[in-house]
Design a protein around this motif. Sequence first.
Motif, PDB file in Angstrom:
ATOM      1  N   LEU A  28       0.829  -1.210   0.000  1.00 49.51           N
ATOM      2  CA  LEU A  28       0.000   0.000   0.000  1.00 49.51           C
ATOM      3  C   LEU A  28       0.860   1.257   0.000  1.00 49.51           C
ATOM      4  O   LEU A  28       0.577   2.221  -0.728  1.00 49.51           O
ATOM      5  CB  LEU A  28      -0.918  -0.015   1.214  1.00 49.51           C
ATOM      6  N   LEU A  29       1.919   1.254   0.810  1.00 51.25           N
ATOM      7  CA  LEU A  29       2.813   2.410   0.842  1.00 51.25           C
ATOM      8  C   LEU A  29       3.479   2.633  -0.517  1.00 51.25           C
ATOM      9  O   LEU A  29       3.622   3.773  -0.969  1.00 51.25           O
ATOM     10  CB  LEU A  29       3.877   2.219   1.927  1.00 51.25           C
ATOM     11  N   ALA A  30       3.882   1.546  -1.159  1.00 51.25           N
ATOM     12  CA  ALA A  30       4.494   1.666  -2.483  1.00 51.25           C
ATOM     13  C   ALA A  30       3.493   2.221  -3.495  1.00 51.25           C
ATOM     14  O   ALA A  30       3.839   3.065  -4.334  1.00 51.25           O
ATOM     15  CB  ALA A  30       5.009   0.301  -2.944  1.00 51.25           C
ATOM     16  N   LEU A  31       2.241   1.770  -3.402  1.00 56.97           N
ATOM     17  CA  LEU A  31       1.214   2.271  -4.310  1.00 56.97           C
ATOM     18  C   LEU A  31       0.933   3.749  -4.077  1.00 56.97           C
ATOM     19  O   LEU A  31       0.815   4.536  -5.032  1.00 56.97           O
ATOM     20  CB  LEU A  31      -0.070   1.460  -4.116  1.00 56.97           C
ATOM     21  N   LEU A  32       0.851   4.149  -2.792  1.00 60.00           N
ATOM     22  CA  LEU A  32       0.617   5.553  -2.472  1.00 60.00           C
ATOM     23  C   LEU A  32       1.764   6.429  -2.968  1.00 60.00           C
ATOM     24  O   LEU A  32       1.537   7.537  -3.481  1.00 60.00           O
ATOM     25  CB  LEU A  32       0.439   5.725  -0.962  1.00 60.00           C
ATOM     26  N   ALA A  33       2.996   5.937  -2.809  1.00 65.53           N
ATOM     27  CA  ALA A  33       4.148   6.700  -3.282  1.00 65.53           C
ATOM     28  C   ALA A  33       4.114   6.850  -4.803  1.00 65.53           C
ATOM     29  O   ALA A  33       4.436   7.919  -5.352  1.00 65.53           O
ATOM     30  CB  ALA A  33       5.441   6.014  -2.844  1.00 65.53           C
ATOM     31  N   ALA A  34       3.717   5.775  -5.501  1.00 67.75           N
ATOM     32  CA  ALA A  34       3.642   5.831  -6.963  1.00 67.75           C
ATOM     33  C   ALA A  34       2.566   6.811  -7.428  1.00 67.75           C
ATOM     34  O   ALA A  34       2.736   7.500  -8.444  1.00 67.75           O
ATOM     35  CB  ALA A  34       3.366   4.439  -7.519  1.00 67.75           C
ATOM     36  N   LEU A  35       1.464   6.880  -6.685  1.00 65.86           N
ATOM     37  CA  LEU A  35       0.399   7.811  -7.055  1.00 65.86           C
ATOM     38  C   LEU A  35       0.720   9.243  -6.640  1.00 65.86           C
ATOM     39  O   LEU A  35       0.336  10.199  -7.334  1.00 65.86           O
ATOM     40  CB  LEU A  35      -0.924   7.376  -6.395  1.00 65.86           C
ATOM     41  N   ALA A  36       1.412   9.400  -5.518  1.00 67.28           N
ATOM     42  CA  ALA A  36       1.695  10.739  -5.009  1.00 67.28           C
ATOM     43  C   ALA A  36       2.759  11.458  -5.833  1.00 67.28           C
ATOM     44  O   ALA A  36       2.728  12.689  -5.947  1.00 67.28           O
ATOM     45  CB  ALA A  36       2.140  10.653  -3.555  1.00 67.28           C
ATOM     46  N   GLY A  37       3.695  10.694  -6.409  1.00 67.28           N
ATOM     47  CA  GLY A  37       4.775  11.319  -7.173  1.00 67.28           C
ATOM     48  C   GLY A  37       4.287  12.186  -8.321  1.00 67.28           C
ATOM     49  O   GLY A  37       4.593  13.393  -8.371  1.00 67.28           O
ATOM     50  N   PRO A  38       3.524  11.636  -9.263  1.00 64.27           N
ATOM     51  CA  PRO A  38       3.022  12.465 -10.375  1.00 64.27           C
ATOM     52  C   PRO A  38       2.119  13.604  -9.903  1.00 64.27           C
ATOM     53  O   PRO A  38       2.172  14.712 -10.455  1.00 64.27           O
ATOM     54  CB  PRO A  38       2.241  11.454 -11.230  1.00 64.27           C
ATOM     55  N   TYR A  39       1.294  13.338  -8.891  1.00 65.27           N
ATOM     56  CA  TYR A  39       0.413  14.383  -8.374  1.00 65.27           C
ATOM     57  C   TYR A  39       1.229  15.527  -7.780  1.00 65.27           C
ATOM     58  O   TYR A  39       0.914  16.707  -7.986  1.00 65.27           O
ATOM     59  CB  TYR A  39      -0.506  13.789  -7.320  1.00 65.27           C
ATOM     60  N   PHE A  40       2.290  15.194  -7.076  1.00 66.36           N
ATOM     61  CA  PHE A  40       3.138  16.202  -6.445  1.00 66.36           C
ATOM     62  C   PHE A  40       3.848  17.063  -7.488  1.00 66.36           C
ATOM     63  O   PHE A  40       3.926  18.280  -7.353  1.00 66.36           O
ATOM     64  CB  PHE A  40       4.164  15.502  -5.544  1.00 66.36           C
ATOM     65  N   ARG A  41       4.339  16.430  -8.545  1.00 68.02           N
ATOM     66  CA  ARG A  41       5.100  17.154  -9.560  1.00 68.02           C
ATOM     67  C   ARG A  41       4.223  18.091 -10.380  1.00 68.02           C
ATOM     68  O   ARG A  41       4.727  19.064 -10.953  1.00 68.02           O
ATOM     69  CB  ARG A  41       5.826  16.158 -10.475  1.00 68.02           C
ATOM     70  N   ARG A  42       2.919  17.827 -10.454  1.00 69.76           N
ATOM     71  CA  ARG A  42       2.025  18.692 -11.231  1.00 69.76           C
ATOM     72  C   ARG A  42       1.660  19.980 -10.500  1.00 69.76           C
ATOM     73  O   ARG A  42       1.127  20.902 -11.117  1.00 69.76           O
ATOM     74  CB  ARG A  42       0.727  17.934 -11.557  1.00 69.76           C
ATOM     75  N   GLN A  43       1.960  20.067  -9.224  1.00 67.83           N
ATOM     76  CA  GLN A  43       1.537  21.217  -8.425  1.00 67.83           C
ATOM     77  C   GLN A  43       2.568  22.350  -8.494  1.00 67.83           C
ATOM     78  O   GLN A  43       3.727  22.142  -8.879  1.00 67.83           O
ATOM     79  CB  GLN A  43       1.334  20.799  -6.970  1.00 67.83           C
ATOM     80  N   SER A  44       2.110  23.524  -8.096  1.00 68.76           N
ATOM     81  CA  SER A  44       3.004  24.689  -8.048  1.00 68.76           C
ATOM     82  C   SER A  44       3.987  24.540  -6.880  1.00 68.76           C
ATOM     83  O   SER A  44       3.843  23.657  -6.026  1.00 68.76           O
ATOM     84  CB  SER A  44       2.189  25.968  -7.867  1.00 68.76           C
ATOM     85  N   LEU A  45       4.977  25.428  -6.829  1.00 64.07           N
ATOM     86  CA  LEU A  45       5.989  25.363  -5.784  1.00 64.07           C
ATOM     87  C   LEU A  45       5.361  25.528  -4.395  1.00 64.07           C
ATOM     88  O   LEU A  45       5.740  24.816  -3.452  1.00 64.07           O
ATOM     89  CB  LEU A  45       7.049  26.440  -6.017  1.00 64.07           C
ATOM     90  N   GLU A  46       4.402  26.455  -4.261  1.00 69.10           N
ATOM     91  CA  GLU A  46       3.765  26.684  -2.960  1.00 69.10           C
ATOM     92  C   GLU A  46       3.003  25.438  -2.495  1.00 69.10           C
ATOM     93  O   GLU A  46       3.053  25.050  -1.333  1.00 69.10           O
ATOM     94  CB  GLU A  46       2.812  27.881  -3.033  1.00 69.10           C
ATOM     95  N   VAL A  47       2.310  24.807  -3.432  1.00 69.78           N
ATOM     96  CA  VAL A  47       1.552  23.597  -3.088  1.00 69.78           C
ATOM     97  C   VAL A  47       2.501  22.458  -2.734  1.00 69.78           C
ATOM     98  O   VAL A  47       2.244  21.685  -1.791  1.00 69.78           O
ATOM     99  CB  VAL A  47       0.629  23.200  -4.251  1.00 69.78           C
ATOM    100  N   GLN A  48       3.590  22.335  -3.472  1.00 69.78           N
ATOM    101  CA  GLN A  48       4.569  21.283  -3.158  1.00 69.78           C
ATOM    102  C   GLN A  48       5.132  21.445  -1.758  1.00 69.78           C
ATOM    103  O   GLN A  48       5.308  20.463  -1.027  1.00 69.78           O
ATOM    104  CB  GLN A  48       5.693  21.306  -4.201  1.00 69.78           C
ATOM    105  N   GLN A  49       5.416  22.678  -1.366  1.00 71.15           N
ATOM    106  CA  GLN A  49       5.919  22.909  -0.012  1.00 71.15           C
ATOM    107  C   GLN A  49       4.885  22.509   1.046  1.00 71.15           C
ATOM    108  O   GLN A  49       5.223  21.887   2.050  1.00 71.15           O
ATOM    109  CB  GLN A  49       6.296  24.390   0.139  1.00 71.15           C
TER     110      GLN A  49
END
Length: 250
Positions: A28-49
């Motif tokens: 589950l942790l591996a799946l969450l990390a795989a899903l969170a990576g692309p979502y994180f990269r699509r956000q602005s710098l403020e959102v990433q922080q």
Amino acid sequence: MSNLLRDNSDDATGVRFRLPALLAAMSLLALLAALAGPYFRRQSLEVQQSLAAYWTLTLVIGASSFVRRWRAMMTPNPLMGCAHWRVTLLRRRPWRDVAVRVGALALILLWLSSGTRHVTMLSDRFASGTTLQWLGVAARGIVMGVILGYGLLPLLLKRSAFLCERGVWSLRREVVWSKLSAWRWETDRPGVLRLTERLAPRGDLLLAVPAELRDAVEAFIREKTELTIPDPKARVAVVQEADDGEGEAV
């Protein structure tokens, strides 16, 4: 806890995780990390922080809550006297274990997804990084961490019960020896000990006892309660180990 406690746990930590549950948690942790990576990269710098702060705080608070809850589960009430053995506490209806795990996992995933979405929306609203934004991120991270830490524990650990000088203790229930009206070994579930308490609205207490401890535990209970099993045939001598999760050491 006295040195009378029989060590039927892991030598290093006193914890033995359910292997299927542990593998499921890692997957589950591996799946969450795989899903969170692309979502994180699509956000602005403020959102990433904000997301980085939220996820970090959630993990830190979750780990500390997990340890705190585990210590509470493994620390019998001193009023119950010396702890002699640690066994596994079972549910009267085994299917409820599966239902509780699936339900808790679904709620955790839903809450984590909702928290991530709220943090993203909050950061978009306060792009300049105001105090209100960080207070909102911190509050959500703390709440999610507590839920994560306390919610994952029943998914990964077996529920422990301690046979103490004055009775049986677990985090959710205490049974004093003097209040027992009967006890017996289950004929259809090898290694499972049923304790019947007088006027107990919560029903009987079921304990999974390791094979190597059954004779000693039976002698101990006889001594403390002065109760004997009415039907000698109810005393089932089990040579083989019980099924996984019912008769093995915690």
